[in-house]
Design a protein around this motif. Structure first.
Motif, PDB file in Angstrom:
ATOM      1  N   ALA A  21      38.348  30.382  18.549  1.00 38.46           N
ATOM      2  CA  ALA A  21      39.112  30.075  19.761  1.00 38.46           C
ATOM      3  C   ALA A  21      40.218  31.103  20.030  1.00 38.46           C
ATOM      4  N   ALA A  22      40.575  31.903  19.031  1.00 37.94           N
ATOM      5  CA  ALA A  22      41.659  32.886  19.174  1.00 37.94           C
ATOM      6  C   ALA A  22      41.249  34.128  19.952  1.00 37.94           C
ATOM      7  N   GLY A  23      39.945  34.350  20.138  1.00 38.00           N
ATOM      8  CA  GLY A  23      39.549  35.505  20.926  1.00 38.00           C
ATOM      9  C   GLY A  23      38.166  36.022  20.591  1.00 38.00           C
ATOM     10  N   PRO A  24      37.658  36.898  21.446  1.00 37.28           N
ATOM     11  CA  PRO A  24      36.297  37.405  21.273  1.00 37.28           C
ATOM     12  C   PRO A  24      36.221  38.595  20.338  1.00 37.28           C
ATOM     13  N   GLY A  25      34.985  38.877  19.944  1.00 41.07           N
ATOM     14  CA  GLY A  25      34.658  40.112  19.254  1.00 41.07           C
ATOM     15  C   GLY A  25      33.733  40.891  20.172  1.00 41.07           C
ATOM     16  N   GLU A  26      32.890  41.714  19.569  1.00 43.04           N
ATOM     17  CA  GLU A  26      31.936  42.486  20.366  1.00 43.04           C
ATOM     18  C   GLU A  26      30.597  42.501  19.648  1.00 43.04           C
ATOM     19  N   VAL A  27      29.516  42.322  20.408  1.00 42.11           N
ATOM     20  CA  VAL A  27      28.172  42.284  19.852  1.00 42.11           C
ATOM     21  C   VAL A  27      27.315  43.371  20.481  1.00 42.11           C
ATOM     22  N   LEU A  28      26.503  44.017  19.652  1.00 45.59           N
ATOM     23  CA  LEU A  28      25.537  45.008  20.111  1.00 45.59           C
ATOM     24  C   LEU A  28      24.180  44.309  20.159  1.00 45.59           C
ATOM     25  N   VAL A  29      23.590  44.254  21.358  1.00 48.38           N
ATOM     26  CA  VAL A  29      22.351  43.519  21.586  1.00 48.38           C
ATOM     27  C   VAL A  29      21.265  44.492  22.028  1.00 48.38           C
ATOM     28  N   ARG A  30      20.066  44.364  21.440  1.00 50.50           N
ATOM     29  CA  ARG A  30      18.907  45.145  21.892  1.00 50.50           C
ATOM     30  C   ARG A  30      18.298  44.399  23.071  1.00 50.50           C
ATOM     31  N   ILE A  31      18.334  45.045  24.239  1.00 47.45           N
ATOM     32  CA  ILE A  31      17.875  44.404  25.469  1.00 47.45           C
ATOM     33  C   ILE A  31      17.480  45.483  26.473  1.00 47.45           C
ATOM     34  N   ARG A  32      16.537  45.169  27.309  1.00 49.84           N
ATOM     35  CA  ARG A  32      16.114  46.059  28.400  1.00 49.84           C
ATOM     36  C   ARG A  32      15.724  47.458  27.907  1.00 49.84           C
ATOM     37  N   GLY A  33      15.083  47.530  26.743  1.00 52.91           N
ATOM     38  CA  GLY A  33      14.616  48.808  26.223  1.00 52.91           C
ATOM     39  C   GLY A  33      15.694  49.669  25.601  1.00 52.91           C
ATOM     40  N   GLY A  34      16.861  49.112  25.376  1.00 52.01           N
ATOM     41  CA  GLY A  34      17.953  49.864  24.771  1.00 52.01           C
ATOM     42  C   GLY A  34      18.904  48.923  24.062  1.00 52.01           C
ATOM     43  N   SER A  35      20.137  49.341  23.911  1.00 50.03           N
ATOM     44  CA  SER A  35      21.172  48.516  23.298  1.00 50.03           C
ATOM     45  C   SER A  35      22.376  48.474  24.217  1.00 50.03           C
ATOM     46  N   GLU A  36      22.972  47.285  24.323  1.00 49.65           N
ATOM     47  CA  GLU A  36      24.155  47.107  25.159  1.00 49.65           C
ATOM     48  C   GLU A  36      25.179  46.288  24.393  1.00 49.65           C
ATOM     49  N   THR A  37      26.465  46.512  24.686  1.00 46.95           N
ATOM     50  CA  THR A  37      27.525  45.732  24.056  1.00 46.95           C
ATOM     51  C   THR A  37      28.065  44.700  25.034  1.00 46.95           C
ATOM     52  N   PHE A  38      28.469  43.572  24.471  1.00 44.27           N
ATOM     53  CA  PHE A  38      29.041  42.467  25.239  1.00 44.27           C
ATOM     54  C   PHE A  38      30.230  41.920  24.469  1.00 44.27           C
ATOM     55  N   LEU A  39      31.238  41.391  25.192  1.00 42.87           N
ATOM     56  CA  LEU A  39      32.277  40.610  24.526  1.00 42.87           C
ATOM     57  C   LEU A  39      31.589  39.369  23.988  1.00 42.87           C
ATOM     58  N   ALA A  40      31.882  39.001  22.745  1.00 47.73           N
ATOM     59  CA  ALA A  40      31.195  37.896  22.090  1.00 47.73           C
ATOM     60  C   ALA A  40      32.183  36.808  21.686  1.00 47.73           C
TER      61      ALA A  40
END
Length: 83
Positions: A21-40
């Motif tokens: 609950a204190a805050g997000p991290g960051e995740v690297l996801v394999r999607i759409r033929g590549g890799s993208e980062t998202f706030l997690a």
């Protein structure tokens, strides 16, 4: 708010730890033929390197994640299994 529903159900690896609950991290996801980062975001803090499953999207580049282990890794004869 634009929802990126294509990411739901994908797995990824945390590159920045989540803090619950204190805050997000960051995740690297394999999607759409590549890799993208998202706030997690996660319910509980998760460490860097944890494998996670994207369970929901919060809109542009933000997702909710849960810790995840591939159930196929436990099967006899799975990759890396000596038996």
């Amino acid at each position: 708010m634009v929802r990126d529903e294509a990411v739901i159900g994908c797995h990824g690896v945390l590159v920045i730890a989540t803090r619950g609950a204190a805050g997000p991290g960051e995740v690297l996801v394999r999607i759409r033929g590549g890799s993208e980062t998202f706030l997690a975001w996660s319910a509980e803090p998760l460490p860097v390197g944890a494998t996670v499953l994207v369970i929901e999207t919060r809109g542009t580049r933000q997702v909710d994640v849960a810790e995840w282990a591939d159930p196929l890794d436990a099967l006899p004869g799975a990759a890396g299994d000596a038996g």
